[in-house]
Design an enzyme around this catalytic site. Structure first.
Site, PDB file in Angstrom:
ATOM      1  CE  LYS A  36      -3.988  -1.881   2.411  1.00 50.67           C
ATOM      2  NZ  LYS A  36      -4.833  -1.773   3.596  1.00 50.67           N
ATOM      3  N   GLY A  54      -1.695  -1.797  16.144  1.00 46.22           N
ATOM      4  CA  GLY A  54      -1.008  -1.666  14.857  1.00 46.22           C
ATOM      5  C   GLY A  54      -0.730  -0.220  14.511  1.00 46.22           C
ATOM      6  CB  ALA A 107      -4.640  -1.047   7.806  1.00 42.67           C
ATOM      7  CG  ASN A 113       2.929  -1.125  16.043  1.00 50.21           C
ATOM      8  OD1 ASN A 113       2.173  -1.987  15.593  1.00 50.21           O
ATOM      9  ND2 ASN A 113       4.034  -0.765  15.409  1.00 50.21           N
ATOM     10  NE  ARG A 114       6.052  -6.819  15.234  1.00 51.42           N
ATOM     11  CZ  ARG A 114       6.015  -7.570  14.143  1.00 51.42           C
ATOM     12  NH1 ARG A 114       5.888  -8.880  14.247  1.00 51.42           N
ATOM     13  NH2 ARG A 114       6.116  -7.039  12.946  1.00 51.42           N
ATOM     14  N   GLY A 128     -13.569  -8.090   9.205  1.00 47.57           N
ATOM     15  CA  GLY A 128     -12.936  -7.485   8.036  1.00 47.57           C
ATOM     16  C   GLY A 128     -13.779  -7.577   6.774  1.00 47.57           C
TER      17      GLY A 128
HETATM   18  P1  ATR Z   1      -0.973  -2.639   6.587  1.00 49.56           P
HETATM   19  O1  ATR Z   1      -0.672  -1.792   5.410  1.00 49.56           O
HETATM   20  O2  ATR Z   1      -2.077  -3.578   6.298  1.00 49.56           O
HETATM   21  O3  ATR Z   1      -1.240  -1.886   7.846  1.00 49.56           O
HETATM   22  P2  ATR Z   1       1.738  -3.030   7.404  1.00 49.56           P
HETATM   23  O4  ATR Z   1       1.976  -1.606   7.033  1.00 49.56           O
HETATM   24  O5  ATR Z   1       2.735  -4.057   6.983  1.00 49.56           O
HETATM   25  O6  ATR Z   1       0.343  -3.521   6.817  1.00 49.56           O
HETATM   26  O7  ATR Z   1       1.496  -3.086   8.992  1.00 49.56           O
HETATM   27  C1  ATR Z   1       1.327  -4.265   9.665  1.00 49.56           C
HETATM   28  C2  ATR Z   1       1.054  -3.967  11.145  1.00 49.56           C
HETATM   29  O8  ATR Z   1       0.881  -5.217  11.815  1.00 49.56           O
HETATM   30  C3  ATR Z   1       2.187  -3.256  11.870  1.00 49.56           C
HETATM   31  O9  ATR Z   1       1.660  -2.431  12.885  1.00 49.56           O
HETATM   32  C4  ATR Z   1       2.979  -4.419  12.471  1.00 49.56           C
HETATM   33  O10 ATR Z   1       3.731  -4.067  13.620  1.00 49.56           O
HETATM   34  P3  ATR Z   1       5.262  -3.479  13.480  1.00 49.56           P
HETATM   35  O11 ATR Z   1       5.110  -2.007  13.251  1.00 49.56           O
HETATM   36  O12 ATR Z   1       5.882  -3.827  14.752  1.00 49.56           O
HETATM   37  O13 ATR Z   1       5.869  -4.211  12.301  1.00 49.56           O
HETATM   38  C5  ATR Z   1       1.830  -5.304  12.882  1.00 49.56           C
HETATM   39  N1  ATR Z   1       2.215  -6.713  13.027  1.00 49.56           N
HETATM   40  C6  ATR Z   1       2.533  -7.581  12.034  1.00 49.56           C
HETATM   41  N2  ATR Z   1       2.796  -8.800  12.553  1.00 49.56           N
HETATM   42  C7  ATR Z   1       2.641  -8.692  13.899  1.00 49.56           C
HETATM   43  C8  ATR Z   1       2.780  -9.606  14.995  1.00 49.56           C
HETATM   44  N3  ATR Z   1       3.113 -10.882  14.813  1.00 49.56           N
HETATM   45  N4  ATR Z   1       2.547  -9.144  16.251  1.00 49.56           N
HETATM   46  C9  ATR Z   1       2.187  -7.859  16.453  1.00 49.56           C
HETATM   47  N5  ATR Z   1       2.052  -6.956  15.469  1.00 49.56           N
HETATM   48  C10 ATR Z   1       2.271  -7.358  14.208  1.00 49.56           C
END
Ligand code: ATR
Length: 292
Positions: free
Chosen positions: A81, A141, A145, A164-165, A257
């Site tokens: 995205k 997150g 998104a 967020n992680r 979703g």
């Molecule tokens: P999108 O465009 O759909 O939001 P993205 O930009 O790749 O996708 O974001 C994914 C989100 O999911 C991020 O907030 C990511 O956390 P990080 O910023 O720490 O990467 C979160 N995410 C993905 N896998 C995760 C996991 N196993 N546990 C917790 N958060 C996770």
């Protein structure tokens, strides 16, 4: 010998058939092809919608392909995205600000990007009679998104906690939001303890992480015991996830979703075709595709 054209439903694919699709990775679970092809069939449009698996490092090539094949419209999903933006001719201001595009139109080879994540999410909430005014929302997150949703959530809710992680990603998002909204924005690192504590203080939980996307029913960030009947649980992952099941079991109001995808789908269709799609056809197609 009589050669019959291949069919999508009752529509023959011809030399004039318009091609639309979705790019992202993974896309094999996507219900978007079922949703849009059902509309094309219903409206007897000579168009077909397909899923293209495009990892992030292939986005440039994919967009060159969109121009080369004159693909008429695209949805963009995880993880493409933000990456896709630099290859477009124009991006609507809100999508630029959010730094994420999930719909692309192709008008005479001019590619324009839009973001329907936020409006789609708000419509899904409204349809289930969820009012954010006066509420504290916990958003899990800080990716593309989350950026899209937080803008729209803050237009209505009183307080937003972004968890967020990776803390610095949440901090960066909060920084941008604070420049725009004079509302309380809290940032925290996602841990099982912090999540438990924050869930006690919030009445609306939104999962905008990709957790649940790959392994729907087996992974969730949230301990089911922390979910309550007086909560709204919204998981933007377009699958029936563990979080949604746990929310239902706790008696919470759940929004999944697919609800969001449906409303986004309507908005995307209008961008491409300048006409309103039949809502029920899309909803039924999603229901059927998601239960198979
Ligand atoms: P999108 O465009 O759909 O939001 P993205 O930009 O790749 O996708 O974001 C994914 C989100 O999911 C991020 O907030 C990511 O956390 P990080 O910023 O720490 O990467 C979160 N995410 C993905 N896998 C995760 C996991 N196993 N546990 C917790 N958060 C996770």
């Amino acid at each position: 010998m009589l050669i019959t054209a291949p069919k999508v439903g009752h529509l023959p694919i011809t030399g004039k058939t318009k091609v639309l699709g979705i790019i992202g990775d993974p896309v094999d679970h996507s219900v978007s092809p079922a949703m849009y092809n059902a509309v094309f069939r219903k409206l007897k449009m000579d168009a077909v919608y397909v899923a293209f698996r495009v990892p992030k490092d292939e986005v440039a090539a994919a967009i060159r392909g969109v121009r080369a094949f004159n693909i008429q419209g695209l949805n963009v999903t995880i993880p493409d995205k933000t990456e896709v933006i630099k290859y477009l001719d124009e991006v609507e201001p809100i999508a630029k600000e959010i730094d994420a595009v999930n719909v692309i139109s192709n008008k005479n080879f001019k590619l324009k990007g839009y973001n329907t994540d936020g409006p789609g999410a708000m419509k899904a909430l409204r349809q289930k009679n969820v009012v954010l005014r006066g509420k504290r929302v916990l958003l899990l997150g800080a990716g593309g998104a989350a950026k899209a949703l937080s803008y729209y959530v803050l237009k209505e809710a009183d307080q937003l906690e972004i968890m967020n992680r990776t803390l610095k990603n949440a901090e960066a998002l909060a920084e941008t939001l604070r420049n725009r909204f004079a509302k309380k924005i809290i940032v925290s690192k996602l841990t099982s303890q912090s999540l438990k504590k924050s869930l006690r203080k919030c009445s609306v939980l939104i999962n905008s992480t990709s957790v649940g996307l790959h392994n729907g029913l087996n992974e969730s960030l949230v301990n089911p015991h922390d979910l309550r009947q007086d909560m709204v649980v919204f998981d933007i992952v377009p699958r029936i996830t563990k979080l949604i099941k746990d929310g239902e079991n706790a008696g919470a109001k759940v929004i999944n979703g697919f609800d969001m995808l449906l409303h986004q789908g309507v908005l995307g269709f209008k961008v491409w075709m300048n006409t309103e799609p039949p809502f029920d056809v899309m909803r039924n197609a999603i229901r059927t595709a998601s239960s198979t």
